[in-house]
Design a protein around this motif. Structure first.
Motif, mmCIF file in Angstrom:
data_model
loop_
_atom_site.group_PDB
_atom_site.id
_atom_site.type_symbol
_atom_site.label_atom_id
_atom_site.label_comp_id
_atom_site.label_asym_id
_atom_site.label_seq_id
_atom_site.Cartn_x
_atom_site.Cartn_y
_atom_site.Cartn_z
ATOM 1 N N LYS A 1 0.802 -1.159 -0.021
ATOM 2 C CA LYS A 1 0.014 -0.049 -0.046
ATOM 3 C C LYS A 1 0.799 1.243 0.263
ATOM 4 O O LYS A 1 2.012 1.444 0.804
ATOM 5 C CB LYS A 1 -0.835 0.113 1.318
ATOM 6 N N GLY A 2 0.573 2.222 -1.034
ATOM 7 C CA GLY A 2 1.148 3.428 -0.910
ATOM 8 C C GLY A 2 2.581 3.369 -1.768
ATOM 9 O O GLY A 2 3.253 4.513 -1.466
ATOM 10 N N GLU A 3 2.827 2.305 -2.202
ATOM 11 C CA GLU A 3 4.204 1.970 -2.993
ATOM 12 C C GLU A 3 3.764 1.843 -4.555
ATOM 13 O O GLU A 3 2.717 1.288 -4.727
ATOM 14 C CB GLU A 3 5.021 1.244 -2.419
ATOM 15 N N ASP A 4 4.606 1.903 -5.343
ATOM 16 C CA ASP A 4 4.460 1.917 -6.842
ATOM 17 C C ASP A 4 5.194 0.513 -7.328
ATOM 18 O O ASP A 4 4.912 -0.103 -8.312
ATOM 19 C CB ASP A 4 4.825 3.201 -7.846
ATOM 20 N N SER A 5 6.363 0.311 -6.685
ATOM 21 C CA SER A 5 7.196 -0.754 -6.895
ATOM 22 C C SER A 5 6.524 -2.114 -6.668
ATOM 23 O O SER A 5 5.757 -2.254 -5.713
ATOM 24 C CB SER A 5 8.478 -0.583 -6.419
ATOM 25 N N LEU A 6 6.961 -3.239 -7.610
ATOM 26 C CA LEU A 6 6.071 -4.401 -7.403
ATOM 27 C C LEU A 6 7.055 -5.255 -6.451
ATOM 28 O O LEU A 6 8.290 -4.932 -6.159
ATOM 29 C CB LEU A 6 5.995 -5.097 -8.748
ATOM 30 N N ILE A 7 6.341 -6.237 -5.522
ATOM 31 C CA ILE A 7 7.166 -7.305 -4.887
ATOM 32 C C ILE A 7 6.597 -8.537 -5.331
ATOM 33 O O ILE A 7 5.569 -8.875 -6.030
ATOM 34 C CB ILE A 7 6.801 -7.149 -3.324
ATOM 35 N N ILE A 8 7.251 -9.727 -4.774
ATOM 36 C CA ILE A 8 6.854 -10.959 -5.182
ATOM 37 C C ILE A 8 6.584 -11.744 -3.742
ATOM 38 O O ILE A 8 7.671 -11.850 -3.027
ATOM 39 C CB ILE A 8 7.903 -11.603 -6.008
ATOM 40 N N VAL A 9 5.425 -12.345 -3.819
ATOM 41 C CA VAL A 9 5.179 -13.481 -2.572
ATOM 42 C C VAL A 9 5.350 -14.706 -3.120
ATOM 43 O O VAL A 9 4.862 -15.111 -3.997
ATOM 44 C CB VAL A 9 3.791 -13.120 -2.059
ATOM 45 N N HIS A 10 6.499 -15.132 -2.552
ATOM 46 C CA HIS A 10 6.632 -17.029 -2.993
ATOM 47 C C HIS A 10 5.908 -17.973 -1.796
ATOM 48 O O HIS A 10 6.524 -17.627 -0.632
ATOM 49 C CB HIS A 10 8.206 -17.205 -3.199
ATOM 50 N N ILE A 11 5.042 -18.596 -2.218
ATOM 51 C CA ILE A 11 4.425 -19.648 -1.217
ATOM 52 C C ILE A 11 4.639 -20.930 -1.495
ATOM 53 O O ILE A 11 4.463 -21.265 -2.768
ATOM 54 C CB ILE A 11 3.112 -19.572 -1.082
ATOM 55 N N GLU A 12 5.415 -21.717 -0.603
ATOM 56 C CA GLU A 12 5.723 -23.093 -0.854
ATOM 57 C C GLU A 12 5.012 -24.097 0.087
ATOM 58 O O GLU A 12 5.224 -23.885 1.352
ATOM 59 C CB GLU A 12 7.384 -23.108 -0.711
ATOM 60 N N ASN A 13 4.508 -24.875 -0.405
ATOM 61 C CA ASN A 13 3.633 -26.068 0.299
ATOM 62 C C ASN A 13 4.668 -27.154 0.578
ATOM 63 O O ASN A 13 5.260 -27.529 -0.543
ATOM 64 C CB ASN A 13 2.359 -26.727 -0.327
ATOM 65 N N GLN A 14 5.031 -27.666 1.790
ATOM 66 C CA GLN A 14 5.801 -28.728 1.850
ATOM 67 C C GLN A 14 5.424 -29.864 2.538
ATOM 68 O O GLN A 14 4.681 -29.947 3.733
ATOM 69 C CB GLN A 14 7.248 -28.350 2.911
ATOM 70 N N SER A 15 4.750 -30.717 1.741
ATOM 71 C CA SER A 15 3.976 -32.058 2.319
ATOM 72 C C SER A 15 4.819 -33.269 2.795
ATOM 73 O O SER A 15 3.982 -34.381 3.144
ATOM 74 C CB SER A 15 3.067 -32.472 0.922
ATOM 75 N N TYR A 16 6.018 -33.232 2.672
ATOM 76 C CA TYR A 16 6.747 -34.349 3.539
ATOM 77 C C TYR A 16 8.055 -33.664 4.191
ATOM 78 O O TYR A 16 8.451 -32.316 3.678
ATOM 79 C CB TYR A 16 7.132 -35.215 2.358
ATOM 80 N N VAL A 17 8.593 -34.381 5.038
ATOM 81 C CA VAL A 17 9.629 -33.978 5.935
ATOM 82 C C VAL A 17 11.012 -34.153 4.934
ATOM 83 O O VAL A 17 11.223 -35.032 4.124
ATOM 84 C CB VAL A 17 9.798 -34.849 6.889
ATOM 85 N N GLN A 18 11.572 -32.774 5.002
ATOM 86 C CA GLN A 18 12.869 -32.895 4.059
ATOM 87 C C GLN A 18 13.777 -31.881 5.090
ATOM 88 O O GLN A 18 13.798 -30.796 4.955
ATOM 89 C CB GLN A 18 12.716 -32.278 2.971
ATOM 90 N N PRO A 19 14.987 -32.493 5.788
ATOM 91 C CA PRO A 19 15.890 -31.943 6.668
ATOM 92 C C PRO A 19 16.429 -30.770 5.747
ATOM 93 O O PRO A 19 17.043 -29.793 6.362
ATOM 94 C CB PRO A 19 16.841 -32.995 6.884
ATOM 95 N N SER A 20 16.683 -30.777 4.354
ATOM 96 C CA SER A 20 17.261 -29.718 3.497
ATOM 97 C C SER A 20 16.359 -28.819 3.001
ATOM 98 O O SER A 20 16.822 -27.771 2.425
ATOM 99 C CB SER A 20 18.005 -30.307 2.418
ATOM 100 N N PHE A 21 15.149 -28.714 3.546
ATOM 101 C CA PHE A 21 14.160 -27.685 3.112
ATOM 102 C C PHE A 21 14.540 -26.356 3.162
ATOM 103 O O PHE A 21 14.327 -25.419 2.334
ATOM 104 C CB PHE A 21 12.750 -27.903 3.954
ATOM 105 N N PRO A 22 15.041 -25.638 4.425
ATOM 106 C CA PRO A 22 15.623 -24.462 4.382
ATOM 107 C C PRO A 22 16.551 -23.966 3.354
ATOM 108 O O PRO A 22 16.249 -22.801 2.782
ATOM 109 C CB PRO A 22 16.089 -24.227 5.944
ATOM 110 N N GLU A 23 17.449 -24.818 3.083
ATOM 111 C CA GLU A 23 18.513 -24.621 1.816
ATOM 112 C C GLU A 23 17.736 -24.481 0.712
ATOM 113 O O GLU A 23 18.329 -23.649 -0.328
ATOM 114 C CB GLU A 23 19.379 -25.784 1.929
#
Length: 288
Positions: free
Chosen positions: A65-87
């Motif tokens: 709100k109040g800004e002209d520049s664009l941003i991107i929201v990245h949403i990731e669903n993780q349906s299984y356990v993966q220790p390296s997910f943060p990487e």
């Protein structure tokens, strides 16, 4: 048939993006200009080292709100356990930033059934220097108490009850409260169908449980009772009609195969049989 979890979550959050942020990240929601929202095309990345391909779940281009520049929201669903997910989240972030060169907000939705303490950051450091501290927002669905969400008139809350922390003995009550939420929100049929389809993918009641559910709804003393019953009957009827239609189609296919076998026995060529029965050439070949 395997459930395509990522596709289901992508369809749900694409349809109810604003409601998703409002429910789980209200501090983000208050800053987003929802008059400017567009969903970007699917991104596919190859991990050369691991020899695997990864598909980014959902990218949303919007503004603050109040800004002209664009941003991107990245949403990731993780349906299984993966220790390296943060990487993996960091790799997604770096490659997406390299392509779009915009401020990015990464969000991870953990939807598997086990209870864990998932990290929300990825770090690279030495004893003498911290190179990187990458953070992302998270929601761990299984840790959420489903009863905390049943007063929300929010379609995302209704659908995701199915992935929250309920017990086996609560399944009937869970579905009853889900149906009450659907009735209260008065959504159009397409959105109702999406939410019910999502919920029932993850919470399948037995015939006995469905009957108990109907009995409990009949005993409800709220104004929603009749509408909930109508909803149950309506979707039971549609499921029955779908089953009958699929049965007829299976029967028709079987009849076509029998005809094709007889035609083969009489010396008809495969192409002619294909044109008359509409069976595939490959299927006719298998009947020889």
């Amino acid at each position: 048939m395997a459930v395509d979890h990522d596709r289901l979550f992508k369809e749900l959050i694409t349809t109810f993006f604003e409601e998703f942020l409002l429910l789980f990240f209200p501090h983000v929601h208050e800053h987003i200009d929802f008059q400017h929202v567009s969903f970007l095309s699917e991104e596919l990345f190859t991990d050369v080292t691991a020899g695997e391909k990864y598909r980014v779940d959902l990218l949303v281009e919007t503004k603050l709100k109040g800004e002209d520049s664009l941003i991107i929201v990245h949403i990731e669903n993780q349906s299984y356990v993966q220790p390296s997910f943060p990487e993996r989240m960091f790799i997604y972030f770096s490659r997406l930033f390299e392509k779009y060169r915009k401020r990015m907000l990464p969000i991870a939705v953990f939807s598997y059934d086990s209870l864990r303490n998932e990290p929300s950051s990825f770090t690279l450091q030495f004893p003498f220097f911290d190179v990187l501290h990458f953070q992302f927002l998270t929601v761990e669905l299984r840790k959420q108490n489903w009863r905390d969400y049943i007063r929300h008139d929010n379609p995302i809350a209704a659908a995701l009850l199915s992935k929250m922390g309920y017990t086996e003995s609560e399944r009937i009550e869970l579905k009853k409260q889900f149906l009450r939420m659907i009735v209260r929100m008065e959504l159009d049929e397409a959105k109702q169908r999406l939410l019910i389809g999502f919920f029932e993918t993850y919470v399948k009641l037995s015939d006995e449980e469905e009957q108990q559910l109907r009995n409990e709804v009949n005993e409800m003393e709220t104004k929603e009772k009749e509408k909930v019953l109508e909803l149950i009957i309506s979707y039971e009827k549609k499921a029955l009609e779908k089953g009958l239609k699929e049965g007829v189609e299976r029967g028709l296919q079987q009849e076509k195969r029998q005809i094709a076998k007889k035609m083969l026995a009489k010396g008809y060529d495969v192409q002619t049989i294909h044109e008359l029965t509409e069976l595939s050439l490959e299927e006719i070949e298998k009947l020889k």
